[in-house]
Scaffold this motif. Structure first.
Motif, PDB file in Angstrom:
ATOM      1  N   UNK A   1     -20.944  37.576   4.037  1.00 38.02           N
ATOM      2  CA  UNK A   1     -22.085  36.776   3.603  1.00 38.02           C
ATOM      3  C   UNK A   1     -21.982  36.415   2.126  1.00 38.02           C
ATOM      4  N   UNK A   2     -21.531  37.350   1.311  1.00 39.33           N
ATOM      5  CA  UNK A   2     -21.381  37.047  -0.110  1.00 39.33           C
ATOM      6  C   UNK A   2     -20.236  36.052  -0.353  1.00 39.33           C
ATOM      7  N   UNK A   3     -19.145  36.196   0.417  1.00 39.66           N
ATOM      8  CA  UNK A   3     -18.055  35.224   0.286  1.00 39.66           C
ATOM      9  C   UNK A   3     -18.547  33.822   0.631  1.00 39.66           C
ATOM     10  N   UNK A   4     -19.354  33.713   1.685  1.00 34.30           N
ATOM     11  CA  UNK A   4     -19.889  32.408   2.058  1.00 34.30           C
ATOM     12  C   UNK A   4     -20.795  31.846   0.983  1.00 34.30           C
ATOM     13  N   UNK A   5     -21.623  32.696   0.394  1.00 32.31           N
ATOM     14  CA  UNK A   5     -22.525  32.237  -0.662  1.00 32.31           C
ATOM     15  C   UNK A   5     -21.736  31.731  -1.865  1.00 32.31           C
ATOM     16  N   UNK A   6     -20.665  32.430  -2.209  1.00 30.74           N
ATOM     17  CA  UNK A   6     -19.867  31.990  -3.358  1.00 30.74           C
ATOM     18  C   UNK A   6     -19.177  30.650  -3.081  1.00 30.74           C
TER      19      UNK A   6
ATOM     20  N   UNK B   1       0.851  -1.190   0.000  1.00 28.35           N
ATOM     21  CA  UNK B   1       0.000   0.000   0.000  1.00 28.35           C
ATOM     22  C   UNK B   1       0.888   1.243   0.000  1.00 28.35           C
ATOM     23  N   UNK B   2       0.276   2.387  -0.239  1.00 29.86           N
ATOM     24  CA  UNK B   2       1.017   3.644  -0.149  1.00 29.86           C
ATOM     25  C   UNK B   2       0.082   4.755   0.288  1.00 29.86           C
ATOM     26  N   UNK B   3       0.683   5.831   0.771  1.00 30.95           N
ATOM     27  CA  UNK B   3      -0.129   6.973   1.198  1.00 30.95           C
ATOM     28  C   UNK B   3       0.677   8.254   1.040  1.00 30.95           C
ATOM     29  N   UNK B   4      -0.048   9.339   0.943  1.00 27.55           N
ATOM     30  CA  UNK B   4       0.551  10.660   1.078  1.00 27.55           C
ATOM     31  C   UNK B   4      -0.405  11.520   1.890  1.00 27.55           C
ATOM     32  N   UNK B   5       0.105  12.594   2.437  1.00 26.96           N
ATOM     33  CA  UNK B   5      -0.696  13.559   3.187  1.00 26.96           C
ATOM     34  C   UNK B   5      -0.856  14.806   2.323  1.00 26.96           C
ATOM     35  N   UNK B   6      -2.088  15.276   2.244  1.00 24.60           N
ATOM     36  CA  UNK B   6      -2.370  16.531   1.535  1.00 24.60           C
ATOM     37  C   UNK B   6      -2.791  17.589   2.546  1.00 24.60           C
ATOM     38  N   UNK B   7      -2.102  18.709   2.522  1.00 24.07           N
ATOM     39  CA  UNK B   7      -2.489  19.871   3.321  1.00 24.07           C
ATOM     40  C   UNK B   7      -3.150  20.888   2.400  1.00 24.07           C
ATOM     41  N   UNK B   8      -4.139  21.614   2.933  1.00 21.08           N
ATOM     42  CA  UNK B   8      -4.828  22.578   2.087  1.00 21.08           C
ATOM     43  C   UNK B   8      -5.462  23.684   2.922  1.00 21.08           C
ATOM     44  N   UNK B   9      -5.596  24.808   2.275  1.00 21.47           N
ATOM     45  CA  UNK B   9      -6.318  25.925   2.880  1.00 21.47           C
ATOM     46  C   UNK B   9      -7.799  25.585   2.898  1.00 21.47           C
ATOM     47  N   UNK B  10      -8.461  25.845   4.026  1.00 27.39           N
ATOM     48  CA  UNK B  10      -9.868  25.485   4.218  1.00 27.39           C
ATOM     49  C   UNK B  10     -10.703  26.771   4.301  1.00 27.39           C
ATOM     50  N   UNK B  11     -11.115  27.320   3.148  1.00 28.52           N
ATOM     51  CA  UNK B  11     -11.833  28.602   3.170  1.00 28.52           C
ATOM     52  C   UNK B  11     -13.190  28.516   3.870  1.00 28.52           C
TER      53      UNK B  11
ATOM     54  N   UNK C   1     -27.583  24.895  -2.163  1.00 29.15           N
ATOM     55  CA  UNK C   1     -28.012  26.072  -2.922  1.00 29.15           C
ATOM     56  C   UNK C   1     -28.944  26.950  -2.091  1.00 29.15           C
ATOM     57  N   UNK C   2     -29.819  26.317  -1.289  1.00 24.68           N
ATOM     58  CA  UNK C   2     -30.738  27.072  -0.441  1.00 24.68           C
ATOM     59  C   UNK C   2     -29.978  27.850   0.620  1.00 24.68           C
ATOM     60  N   UNK C   3     -28.916  27.256   1.174  1.00 21.96           N
ATOM     61  CA  UNK C   3     -28.116  27.955   2.176  1.00 21.96           C
ATOM     62  C   UNK C   3     -27.405  29.149   1.558  1.00 21.96           C
ATOM     63  N   UNK C   4     -26.938  29.006   0.313  1.00 25.04           N
ATOM     64  CA  UNK C   4     -26.311  30.139  -0.368  1.00 25.04           C
ATOM     65  C   UNK C   4     -27.317  31.247  -0.632  1.00 25.04           C
ATOM     66  N   UNK C   5     -28.523  30.842  -1.056  1.00 22.94           N
ATOM     67  CA  UNK C   5     -29.566  31.833  -1.306  1.00 22.94           C
ATOM     68  C   UNK C   5     -29.938  32.573  -0.037  1.00 22.94           C
ATOM     69  N   UNK C   6     -29.984  31.863   1.087  1.00 26.98           N
ATOM     70  CA  UNK C   6     -30.329  32.507   2.359  1.00 26.98           C
ATOM     71  C   UNK C   6     -29.296  33.552   2.743  1.00 26.98           C
ATOM     72  N   UNK C   7     -28.032  33.265   2.493  1.00 23.67           N
ATOM     73  CA  UNK C   7     -26.994  34.244   2.812  1.00 23.67           C
ATOM     74  C   UNK C   7     -27.162  35.520   1.997  1.00 23.67           C
ATOM     75  N   UNK C   8     -27.762  35.418   0.808  1.00 30.01           N
ATOM     76  CA  UNK C   8     -27.936  36.588  -0.055  1.00 30.01           C
ATOM     77  C   UNK C   8     -29.288  37.279   0.156  1.00 30.01           C
ATOM     78  N   UNK C   9     -30.148  36.728   0.989  1.00 27.55           N
ATOM     79  CA  UNK C   9     -31.511  37.244   1.177  1.00 27.55           C
ATOM     80  C   UNK C   9     -31.489  38.413   2.146  1.00 27.55           C
ATOM     81  N   UNK C  10     -31.405  39.606   1.624  1.00 26.91           N
ATOM     82  CA  UNK C  10     -31.318  40.809   2.467  1.00 26.91           C
ATOM     83  C   UNK C  10     -32.620  41.144   3.178  1.00 26.91           C
ATOM     84  N   UNK C  11     -33.716  40.438   2.833  1.00 25.20           N
ATOM     85  CA  UNK C  11     -34.991  40.704   3.495  1.00 25.20           C
ATOM     86  C   UNK C  11     -35.097  40.037   4.865  1.00 25.20           C
ATOM     87  N   UNK C  12     -34.154  39.143   5.177  1.00 30.55           N
ATOM     88  CA  UNK C  12     -34.220  38.411   6.438  1.00 30.55           C
ATOM     89  C   UNK C  12     -33.220  38.962   7.457  1.00 30.55           C
TER      90      UNK C  12
END
Length: 677
Positions: free
Chosen positions: A125-130, A90-100, A148-159
């Motif tokens: 809020x817009x960064x989160x939606x994107x 078997x083989x493995x590698x470790x991947x590190x990454x930025x977690x936005x 998609x609904x969670x992204x739409x909620x972040x953009x819903x300025x009426x709430x």
């Protein structure tokens, strides 16, 4: 100069890695293998990591995505556990990454807690939606609409602000995002190998005996045993719960310079002075009757040996055969290939010496003379025995042969027979023992025989557990060469003590026959050699009479092996943990198995002559418990049950029972801390 993207984040101290990746780490099928790494980056943005775990023959560029978790107390240490399901490389590698996504969540939570409103968080809020748009593009049907609904909620300025962010922070969606993250600046470690053996590479109980001593006693005189006689011993060995039957060399034995009882030397090495009872040492291999690829004619034929192997398998065991690369003076190799040995200035061939001991009946092989021929012959010989059904080899004195030879031979064998295992009998310097393990030996004899005090047992146990990603121990309580002074003078209780320590501390342990009869007399004061050593004479034993009279440890050994089979925790090494007890003559340790939620706690009196009392101070989080919790324990040796906590009073009388082997009853689902290599 521009930097490489794959070096963008920091990855260091990846484990398990052997010699910077020069050799394979080790695991067995079904073993929970922890993979750890230190992962970090500049600034305050979140970083995460995963393991790419690739099966034998798989694509090194891809593999299952195994997310890593933080490993306290170090803030930058990460861990994931993988479980190989088949043998091979078997083989493995470790991947590190930025977690936005994690960076975004933390920023939003902190700002909301600080009392900032929707206008202050407009960009967040817009960064989160994107980010959620990116997830939705690859999401499955079950979660695409929800993301998609969670992204739409972040953009819903009426709430209200809390209403807008609630869908994105909901537990169910966060679990999905954890498994399907947005990964940026992905950085890969080098790829490392893990050789996965069958389970028996880690776990097993070994029993060593000499087939030639199993012949009938006629007129008060022993006769040379055969493989047919030795088959009669196998049911009793299986009844004791052993998995592996280890046989010393079964080849023809040299007559030139043959040693007599207690290593007596015959004057002048004259074969004519050898009597019918002078059977010689099995390690003085080879005569006019054949060499390493032959069976001693008094034991039988090759067909008799394969019948012995078949019968062993029918009883649920397998045969381990000694592989000793040395020759008697009358071995066929000596005449056909004198260049394979070392010639002294006087023209004689050098025999083996370990001053003050002299082994005139054994010629060491010189691997620097004609290595191509020697290598080929050794491989041919070992394949003869593989074809005869042998899958385990106990290798005699491998530390006296070149490392590169063993590395070549082991992996050449595994190329065609990956299930073949090799045990290194190397009682030598630590550096050599460890290197033999690194280059490919499956298991190793250890210094356990000489570790008798609590401090040295704990230190050695921790060392072995720490290095178990490449070195697997086999704790033999005795050998034909080693009768430790503790057994010479400790009485029957010491035989129990050593058996409990070996069988409970190490997933693999071994017994040389006669141990169950409390054989303890040395050839002379200060020696570890047995009187009337079986290496040089027939030594029949009346097993039935000993058991009938109660003078046999066989029932105790059977119980220890039953306990080992019943508890997956005892089949592990990397979870070995020592606990505090206020009497230095008492040792306390535990083992756990996360897959089966199994935990075993062992306490042993190290004094074979005196009752010892003490109080434990258990490290309860190691058992998956909080410090205040109570739990049940049942002694697998006596059947008694107790209610325990962190502090527990103990009293162990070695003449009644020198040890407790407790099965731990956990009050709830335990979360054992991960074993770390």
């Amino acid at each position: 100069m521009t930097g490489r993207a794959d070096l963008r984040l920091g990855i260091s101290d990846v484990a398990p890695v052997v010699s910077c990746g020069s050799f394979s780490a080790r695991a067995v099928v079904g073993e929970h293998l922890p993979i750890t790494a230190t992962v970090f980056r500049e600034g305050h943005d979140a970083v995460a990591a995963n393991v790419v775990w690739t099966a034998p023959g798989g694509d090194d560029s891809t593999g299952p995505f195994v997310r890593m978790a933080k490993l306290p107390p170090e803030p930058d240490r990460w861990i994931a556990t993988v479980v190989p399901d088949r043998e091979g490389r078997w083989s493995f590698c470790v991947e590190a990454w930025s977690d936005p996504l994690a960076t975004w969540r933390h920023a939003v939570e902190v700002k909301v807690e600080a009392g900032q409103g929707a206008e202050d968080l407009a960009n967040d809020l817009e960064e989160g939606a994107r980010l959620l748009d990116r997830v939705a593009a690859d999401a499955g049907d079950d979660f695409r609409d929800r993301v998609a609904a969670a992204a739409a909620a972040l953009r819903d300025t009426s709430q209200e602000l809390t209403v807008r962010i609630a869908p994105a922070l909901a537990a169910g969606l966060q679990r999905y995002l954890h498994e399907h993250p947005v990964r940026e600046l992905v950085t890969r470690s080098p790829r490392y190998e893990v050789w996965v053996d069958r389970r028996e590479a880690l776990y097993g109980s070994w029993y060593e005996f000499f087939p030639r001593s199993e012949g009938p006693v006629v007129g008060g005189k022993p006769t040379h045993g055969t493989f047919a006689n030795a088959q009669d011993r196998l049911p009793a060995v299986a009844e004791m719960g052993f998995d592996v039957v280890y046989l010393p060399p079964i080849h023809p034995i040299g007559t030139v310079n043959r040693k007599g009882p207690n290593s007596k030397e015959f004057p002048g090495g004259n074969p004519h002075e050898i009597g019918p009872d002078d059977v010689g040492s099995p390690w003085a291999i080879g005569s006019a009757e054949g060499g390493h690829d032959a069976v001693h004619p008094q034991l039988g034929t090759m067909d008799d040996f394969t019948a012995f192997v078949t019968r062993t398998r029918e009883l649920g065991m397998e045969v381990a055969l000694d592989f000793a690369l040395q020759a008697a003076p009358d071995h066929p190799w000596v005449e056909a290939h004198p260049e394979w040995f070392t010639t002294k200035p006087d023209g004689t061939i050098a025999y083996a010496e370990n001053p003050p001991k002299k082994y005139q009946d054994i010629y060491p092989i010189n691997f620097d003379n004609d290595p191509e021929g020697i290598y080929a012959e050794c491989l041919r010989v070992i394949r003869v025995w593989i074809d005869a059904g042998v899958k385990i080899f106990r290798v005699d004195n491998p530390h006296t042969k070149p490392l590169n030879f063993w590395h070549w031979l082991i992996w050449e064998v595994k190329r065609t027979d990956p299930d073949v295992l090799f045990l290194a009998e190397a009682f030598t310097r630590p550096a050599m023992m460890h290197q033999l393990a690194r280059i490919g030996f499956t298991q190793s004899y250890t210094y356990f025989t000489w570790r008798t005090e609590r401090g040295e047992l704990e230190e050695y146990g921790r060392e072995l557990a720490t290095n178990c990603h490449y070195m697997r121990p086999n704790f033999f309580v005795n050998t034909p060469d080693i009768l430790h002074e503790s057994l010479q003078f400790g009485g029957p209780p010491m035989f129990k003590i050593r058996a409990v320590l070996a069988s409970m501390m190490s997933p693999t342990w071994g017994v040389y026959s006669g141990f169950e009869l409390f054989e303890h007399v040395a050839v002379k004061p200060g020696s570890e050699e047995y009187l009337d050593s079986e290496k040089y004479r027939l030594r029949p034993r009346d097993w039935a009479a000993a058991e009938a009279s109660g003078r046999s440890l066989a029932p105790y050994l059977r119980r220890l092996n039953e306990i080992r089979r019943a508890h997956p925790a005892l089949q592990q090494l990397r979870t070995l943990h020592f606990h505090a007890v206020d009497n230095p003559n008492l040792i306390c340790f535990s083992k756990t198995d996360p897959g089966s939620q199994d935990a075993v706690l062992v306490v042993v009196n190290l004094s074979s002559h005196n009752t010892q009392i003490g109080t434990t101070s258990l490290d309860l989080p190691v058992l998956g418990l909080d410090w205040h919790e109570r739990f049940g324990v049942t002694d697998e040796l006596s059947g008694a049950s107790y209610d325990w906590g962190q502090f527990n009073y103990l009293e162990l009388d070695p003449y009644r029972e020198p040890a407790h082997v407790f099965a731990v009853t956990l009050p709830r689902q335990a979360h054992f801390p991960p074993p770390v290599t």
